[in-house]
Design a protein around this motif. Structure first.
Motif, short mmCIF file in Angstrom:
data_model
loop_
_atom_site.label_atom_id
_atom_site.label_comp_id
_atom_site.label_asym_id
_atom_site.label_seq_id
_atom_site.Cartn_x
_atom_site.Cartn_y
_atom_site.Cartn_z
N ILE A 1 -0.96 -16.02 5.32
CA ILE A 1 -0.49 -14.97 4.41
C ILE A 1 1.02 -15.09 4.29
O ILE A 1 1.74 -14.99 5.31
CB ILE A 1 -0.91 -13.59 4.93
CG1 ILE A 1 -2.45 -13.56 5.00
CG2 ILE A 1 -0.37 -12.47 4.04
CD1 ILE A 1 -3.05 -12.33 5.56
N PHE A 2 1.51 -15.35 3.10
CA PHE A 2 2.95 -15.51 2.87
C PHE A 2 3.54 -14.19 2.40
O PHE A 2 3.05 -13.60 1.44
CB PHE A 2 3.19 -16.60 1.81
CG PHE A 2 2.89 -17.98 2.32
CD1 PHE A 2 1.59 -18.44 2.41
CD2 PHE A 2 3.92 -18.81 2.73
CE1 PHE A 2 1.31 -19.72 2.90
CE2 PHE A 2 3.65 -20.08 3.22
CZ PHE A 2 2.34 -20.53 3.32
N THR A 3 4.61 -13.73 3.07
CA THR A 3 5.20 -12.44 2.71
C THR A 3 6.68 -12.58 2.38
O THR A 3 7.36 -13.48 2.88
CB THR A 3 5.03 -11.42 3.87
OG1 THR A 3 5.64 -11.97 5.04
CG2 THR A 3 3.57 -11.12 4.15
N GLY A 4 7.16 -11.65 1.52
CA GLY A 4 8.57 -11.65 1.13
C GLY A 4 9.26 -10.36 1.55
O GLY A 4 8.76 -9.65 2.42
N SER A 5 10.38 -10.06 0.89
CA SER A 5 11.21 -8.94 1.36
C SER A 5 10.78 -7.58 0.83
O SER A 5 11.21 -6.55 1.33
CB SER A 5 12.66 -9.18 0.95
OG SER A 5 12.75 -9.25 -0.46
N GLY A 6 9.93 -7.54 -0.21
CA GLY A 6 9.62 -6.26 -0.84
C GLY A 6 8.28 -5.68 -0.44
O GLY A 6 7.70 -6.06 0.58
N ASN A 7 7.79 -4.77 -1.27
CA ASN A 7 6.52 -4.10 -0.98
C ASN A 7 5.31 -5.02 -1.16
O ASN A 7 4.25 -4.77 -0.59
CB ASN A 7 6.37 -2.86 -1.86
CG ASN A 7 7.26 -1.75 -1.37
OD1 ASN A 7 7.62 -1.69 -0.19
ND2 ASN A 7 7.68 -0.89 -2.27
N ASN A 8 5.48 -6.08 -1.96
CA ASN A 8 4.38 -7.06 -2.07
C ASN A 8 4.14 -7.65 -0.68
O ASN A 8 2.99 -7.82 -0.26
CB ASN A 8 4.76 -8.14 -3.10
CG ASN A 8 3.58 -8.95 -3.59
OD1 ASN A 8 3.50 -10.14 -3.33
ND2 ASN A 8 2.64 -8.32 -4.28
N GLY A 9 5.22 -7.91 0.05
CA GLY A 9 5.10 -8.38 1.43
C GLY A 9 4.42 -7.34 2.30
O GLY A 9 3.61 -7.67 3.18
N GLY A 10 4.72 -6.06 2.04
CA GLY A 10 4.08 -4.97 2.79
C GLY A 10 2.57 -5.00 2.62
O GLY A 10 1.82 -4.82 3.59
N LEU B 1 6.26 -12.29 -3.66
CA LEU B 1 6.92 -11.40 -4.61
C LEU B 1 5.90 -10.79 -5.55
O LEU B 1 4.93 -11.45 -5.93
CB LEU B 1 7.95 -12.17 -5.45
CG LEU B 1 9.17 -12.75 -4.71
CD1 LEU B 1 10.01 -13.57 -5.66
CD2 LEU B 1 10.00 -11.65 -4.07
N GLY B 2 6.14 -9.56 -5.94
CA GLY B 2 5.26 -8.89 -6.90
C GLY B 2 6.04 -8.58 -8.16
O GLY B 2 6.79 -9.43 -8.67
N ILE B 3 5.89 -7.36 -8.63
CA ILE B 3 6.51 -6.99 -9.91
C ILE B 3 8.02 -6.79 -9.81
O ILE B 3 8.69 -6.57 -10.81
CB ILE B 3 5.85 -5.73 -10.51
CG1 ILE B 3 5.99 -4.54 -9.56
CG2 ILE B 3 4.39 -6.00 -10.84
CD1 ILE B 3 5.53 -3.23 -10.18
N GLY B 4 8.55 -6.88 -8.59
CA GLY B 4 10.00 -6.70 -8.42
C GLY B 4 10.79 -7.98 -8.66
O GLY B 4 12.02 -7.98 -8.56
N VAL B 5 10.12 -9.06 -9.02
CA VAL B 5 10.83 -10.34 -9.22
C VAL B 5 11.82 -10.24 -10.38
O VAL B 5 11.55 -9.60 -11.40
CB VAL B 5 9.81 -11.49 -9.46
CG1 VAL B 5 9.07 -11.33 -10.77
CG2 VAL B 5 10.50 -12.84 -9.38
N LYS B 6 12.97 -10.85 -10.19
CA LYS B 6 13.99 -10.89 -11.27
C LYS B 6 14.38 -12.34 -11.51
O LYS B 6 14.75 -13.04 -10.58
CB LYS B 6 15.26 -10.13 -10.84
CG LYS B 6 15.06 -8.66 -10.54
CD LYS B 6 15.27 -7.82 -11.79
CE LYS B 6 15.03 -6.35 -11.56
NZ LYS B 6 13.77 -5.98 -10.93
N GLY B 7 14.27 -12.79 -12.73
CA GLY B 7 14.73 -14.13 -13.12
C GLY B 7 14.01 -15.26 -12.41
O GLY B 7 12.88 -15.12 -11.95
#
Ligand SMILES: NC(=O)C1=CN([C@@H]2O[C@H](COP(=O)(O)OP(=O)(O)OC[C@H]3O[C@@H](n4cnc5c(N)ncnc54)[C@H](OP(=O)(O)O)[C@@H]3O)[C@@H](O)[C@H]2O)[C@@H](O)CC1
Ligand SMILES: Nc1ncnc2c1ncn2[C@@H]1O[C@H](COP(=O)(O)OP(=O)(O)O)[C@@H](O)[C@H]1O
Ligand SMILES: [K+]
Length: 496
Positions: A51-60, A129-135
């Protein structure tokens, strides 16, 4: 089903948290559990899942998925793309719980390290990353996504594949190619753009208990249930007049076929009476294919006195001065529902102001090339934000717009939008649009709310193609537009 932009999704989120008082941690728990339950249906518990997680709530969401699958007997490991101190908020809450369990946890360091971790992995879950991705993706997301895309293991994306924007109008180069995307509550707009749809793979919306504002104005999909609820019923004592009187104007000497298909499709879709307005030379050939119709030559038609419930114009009409003058006459004089297709759309480009003068509803059925021409932009630019362009055009010119394609977008003059997702590539062949025009004309003639008629017509068209292929009657290679006539009947049968 609703389809949302990132802004709309955050609004629903904050409405649920602030107005309804449901804690964000509970929503994250619901999201993670719903995804885990659906992973269980697709991936055996003998498989090793990363399971790959990032810094935001998608990671949560990923931390909840990891905990849930671990407790259900799966061998899961987590790879975080960010250091511990970057995990915060609701995600931190679920990270702290996960840390208390014996789930192997890796912090990403290098491609080499990841290569080692990936050995014997049978599935990955993308919660980077989820919907918070920018660029465009930044490092290390870009490298990890690149590395994962090279592997042919099963890939599950949560909410949205990492890198892909939620909203239209954004151009990015990198994104994860998922086999399946579990959309949190609603699919996002880019799942319906030709440019990004293939990143999603199959998409499945999962209810996590969000509470939308009272009257959301979101785009919606139109599916079988909607058709079932709104399809006009055939009353026992109805007569042919009950189902409308339609006129199809088209077919030059060189292109007699299209008007035949439109008229036949209209009759197959329940139209009461159809008249075909075409050239004198065409009539014998067309009449042998559509004997149920009546005929007029284009010179004989008097649009002011002939009372038609609905009129369709443009199919195979040609681009001569004579054709253009006929189209202008139709647009100016027809005092009923009017559908403009093919050559009528070509004519319209220089005469868009005529639309604003019409006092009766007008329907335009362009494919992407025709729509781009009407807007004076490239097809690529249109396809980057077809929802936005459609809405602006329908509002400005006071028309109902059916923007045809693998995802057909239907917009009314108030800006309400629906998407039809059925149909298949067998339809990518000359004549499919003529058949659609006939189905739409027929539904327009049978009353009901205009946008509902258009949505139902587009759905029946796509379903006809799907039915013929799923039942082995034809393939995506050999399906012909005329075959759809047979499909229409089979689809209607499924509703009786
Ligand atoms: N809405 C709901 O109701 C619910 C939503 N839920 C879930 O939350 C998700 C939305 O969460 P979110 O808002 O935290 O955004 P998300 O995409 O996880 O991360 C944003 C972070 O990414 C980073 N970043 C941005 N662009 C980048 C780039 N190009 N390249 C690299 N990094 C980039 C940026 O970091 P920064 O650059 O600021 O360091 C920022 O901090 C949603 O998709 C759903 O899964 C559910 O849990 C429950 C209910
Ligand atoms: N790949 C596809 N998947 C689903 N539907 C498609 C696909 N390609 C075309 N269609 C449908 O087929 C029809 C084609 O219309 P159009 O391009 O006007 O054809 P023509 O003018 O040749 O009759 C539209 O309804 C469109 O939505
Ligand atoms: K994701």
């Amino acid at each position: 089903m609703h389809i949302v932009t990132a802004k709309e999704m955050y609004e629903v989120d904050s409405h649920t948290v602030q107005s309804a008082g449901i804690d964000g941690k509970i929503l994250m728990e619901n999201a993670g559990r719903a995804v885990a339950t659906n992973i269980e249906k697709r991936v055996a518990n003998t498989c090793r899942i990363l399971i790959f997680t990032g810094s935001g709530n998608n990671g949560g969401d990923g931390f909840v998925i990891a905990r849930t699958l671990h407790l259900r007997g799966y061998h899961v490991e987590v790879v975080s793309l960010v250091d511990e101190e970057k995990i915060n908020g609701d995600a931190k809450f679920h990270y702290d719980i996960l840390k208390k369990l014996s789930v192997p946890f890796h912090f990403y360091k290098s491609e080499n390290q990841l290569r080692g971790i990936l050995v014997h992995t049978e599935a990955i879950v993308d919660c980077m990353l989820g919907i918070g991705v920018k660029g465009h993706l930044k490092s290390p997301y870009k490298e990890v996504v690149g590395q994962l895309n090279k592997l042919s293991i099963y890939k599950v994306a949560v909410d949205i594949p990492t890198g892909i924007p939620a909203d239209e109008g954004v151009e990015v180069k990198d994104g994860l190619y998922a086999n399946v995307t579990f959309s949190i509550q609603y699919p996002k707009i880019t799942a319906f753009l030709e440019r990004y749809a293939s990143y999603y793979g199959e998409w499945v919306p999962l209810d996590i208990g969000l509470i939308p504002p009272i009257k959301p104005s979101f785009v919606q999909t139109w599916g079988r249930n909607n058709v079932q609820a709104t399809l006009p019923k055939r009353k026992r004592f109805a007569h042919k007049g009950t189902f409308g009187k339609g006129l199809v104007i088209g077919g030059s000497d060189e292109m007699p076929g299209s008007v035949m298909m439109t008229a036949r499709a209209a009759l197959r879709s329940g139209a009461g009476l159809i008249t075909i307005g075409t050239t004198r030379q065409n009539i014998p050939a067309i009449a042998s294919y559509v004997p149920e119709a009546t005929y007029k030559t284009v010179d004989e038609m008097d649009f002011l006195s002939d009372q038609y419930t609905s009129v369709a114009v443009g199919m195979g009409l040609g681009r001569t001065e004579k054709a253009f003058s006929l189209i202008e006459q139709v647009i100016r004089q027809v005092k009923s529902l009017l559908l403009l297709d093919a050559d009528a759309l070509y004519y319209l480009k220089q005469n868009l102001s005529l639309l604003k003068e019409r006092e009766y509803p007008t329907v335009l059925t362009p494919h992407a090339g025709e729509m781009a021409r009407l807007l004076g932009i490239t097809t690529e630019r249109l396809l980057l934000k077809p929802f936005t362009y459609s809405k602006a055009f329908a509002k400005e010119y006071n028309v109902h717009l059916v923007l045809k394609g693998p995802f057909t977008i239907i917009t009314n003059p108030q800006g309400e939008q629906f998407v039809i997702t059925n149909g298949n590539v067998g339809l990518a062949k000359g004549g499919s649009g003529d058949v659609l025009a006939g189905i739409l004309l027929s539904f327009m003639m049978q009353g009901a709310c205009l946008i509902t008629s258009l949505c139902n017509g587009c759905w029946i068209h796509g379903a006809s193609a799907d039915h013929l292929i799923e039942n082995g009657r034809y393939s995506k290679y050999d399906l012909l537009a005329t075959d759809l006539m047979e499909g229409i009947g089979s689809v209607f049968h499924t509703f009786s």
